[in-house]
Design an enzyme around this catalytic site. Structure first.
Site, short mmCIF file in Angstrom:
data_model
loop_
_atom_site.label_atom_id
_atom_site.label_comp_id
_atom_site.label_asym_id
_atom_site.label_seq_id
_atom_site.Cartn_x
_atom_site.Cartn_y
_atom_site.Cartn_z
N GLU A 1 -16.11 58.02 87.02
CA GLU A 1 -15.93 58.94 88.14
C GLU A 1 -14.95 60.04 87.75
OE1 GLU A 1 -14.62 58.71 92.87
OE2 GLU A 1 -13.84 57.21 91.48
N LYS B 1 -20.81 61.76 96.78
CA LYS B 1 -20.20 60.52 97.24
C LYS B 1 -20.18 60.43 98.76
CE LYS B 1 -15.90 57.88 96.43
NZ LYS B 1 -14.56 57.97 95.82
N CYS C 1 -17.87 54.74 93.13
CA CYS C 1 -16.62 54.04 93.42
C CYS C 1 -16.57 53.38 94.80
CB CYS C 1 -15.45 55.01 93.22
SG CYS C 1 -13.86 54.17 92.90
#
Length: 259
Positions: free
Chosen positions: A44, A110, A144
């Site tokens: 990430e 994300k 994540c």
């Protein structure tokens, strides 16, 4: 279409907010890969570390890093994926890109921005899950904090591989290890997680724990903790088919929609 998929996991330290230095570092790691791989997975925010100062590192989809990814993908004849800070329409995104060898770029923003670090106040959250079709495989890219929310990764798309890229700190490593395995088991999918190592400018420590799990939750890799490592893991489509036919768990999923 390929019955197997060779995935290279790059577990590395990152130089804080220095895209050029990080690109050079990854170039060295990628150039050292001599085997033919199908996908190279970076962590990430691989150009900067998990920064809450996007203005200093943000790029566009026509910027240097995307150009570097396209050149590298073509050179290695391998797809490359990872997330970086992208500015678009005056918004900042923690954007995971999937760059095909032919230069085509797909992206996922994300969805679950990390409120504990204030990511939600700085970055715009994505609202669309994507499925990448590559060499006959269906791949779901996530980032994540998305790992904590199983509804978002729910395998209603019959994907074959989940890929998580992360900056997941050592202090919460038990959750990372546990949830990666859980996502593989509940979705009857390969689950790949690539996490960084090292210590960032905020003194957060990262110990990697990058891993690959098969559709039954068995770990397939031997990546060591807390050190830089590159490992290639081979996924097999027949393994997915065999186990989904034997254990038809996905057919018993609850039916609901996500808003």
């Amino acid at each position: 279409m390929s019955n197997t998929l060779n995935i290279a996991l790059l577990q590395t330290d990152l130089t804080w907010e220095n895209p050029e230095k990080n690109r050079l570092h990854f170039s060295e790691k990628i150039d050292a890969i001599t085997a033919q791989v199908d996908i190279i997975v970076l962590p990430e925010m691989f150009t900067s570390g998990f920064t809450m100062h996007p203005s200093s590192v943000a790029e566009t989809m026509d910027g240097e890093t995307i150009s570097w990814l396209k050149t590298t993908a073509a050179k290695k004849q391998s797809a490359i994926t990872g997330s970086l800070v992208i500015k678009e329409n005056d918004n900042y995104y923690n954007r995971m890109v999937f760059v095909h060898p032919n230069g085509m770029v797909e992206h996922y923003d994300k969805r679950h921005t990390f409120t504990l670090a204030g990511e939600d106040k700085i970055y715009t959250s994505g609202n669309k899950k994507i499925i990448v079709n590559y060499k006959g495989w269906k791949i779901c890219p996530l980032v994540c904090y998305d790992l904590r929310f199983p509804v978002w990764s729910r395998n209603s798309d019959h994907y074959d591989v989940l890929i998580y890229v992360a900056s997941w700190p050592t202090v919460r490593m038990l959750a990372w290890d546990t949830l990666l395995r859980a996502r593989a088991i509940e979705n009857m999918s390969y689950c790949v997680g690539v996490n960084r190592i090292g210590t960032d400018a905020n003194n957060h420590e990262y110990s990697g724990h990058s891993a690959v799990y098969d559709v039954l939750g068995e770990r397939m890799d031997s990546i060591p903790y807390s050190v830089e490592a590159v490992e290639i893991v081979t996924l097999n489509k027949e393994d997915i088919t065999f186990n989904r036919n034997k254990f038809s768990f996905l057919a018993d999923q609850d039916q609901f929609s996500i808003t």
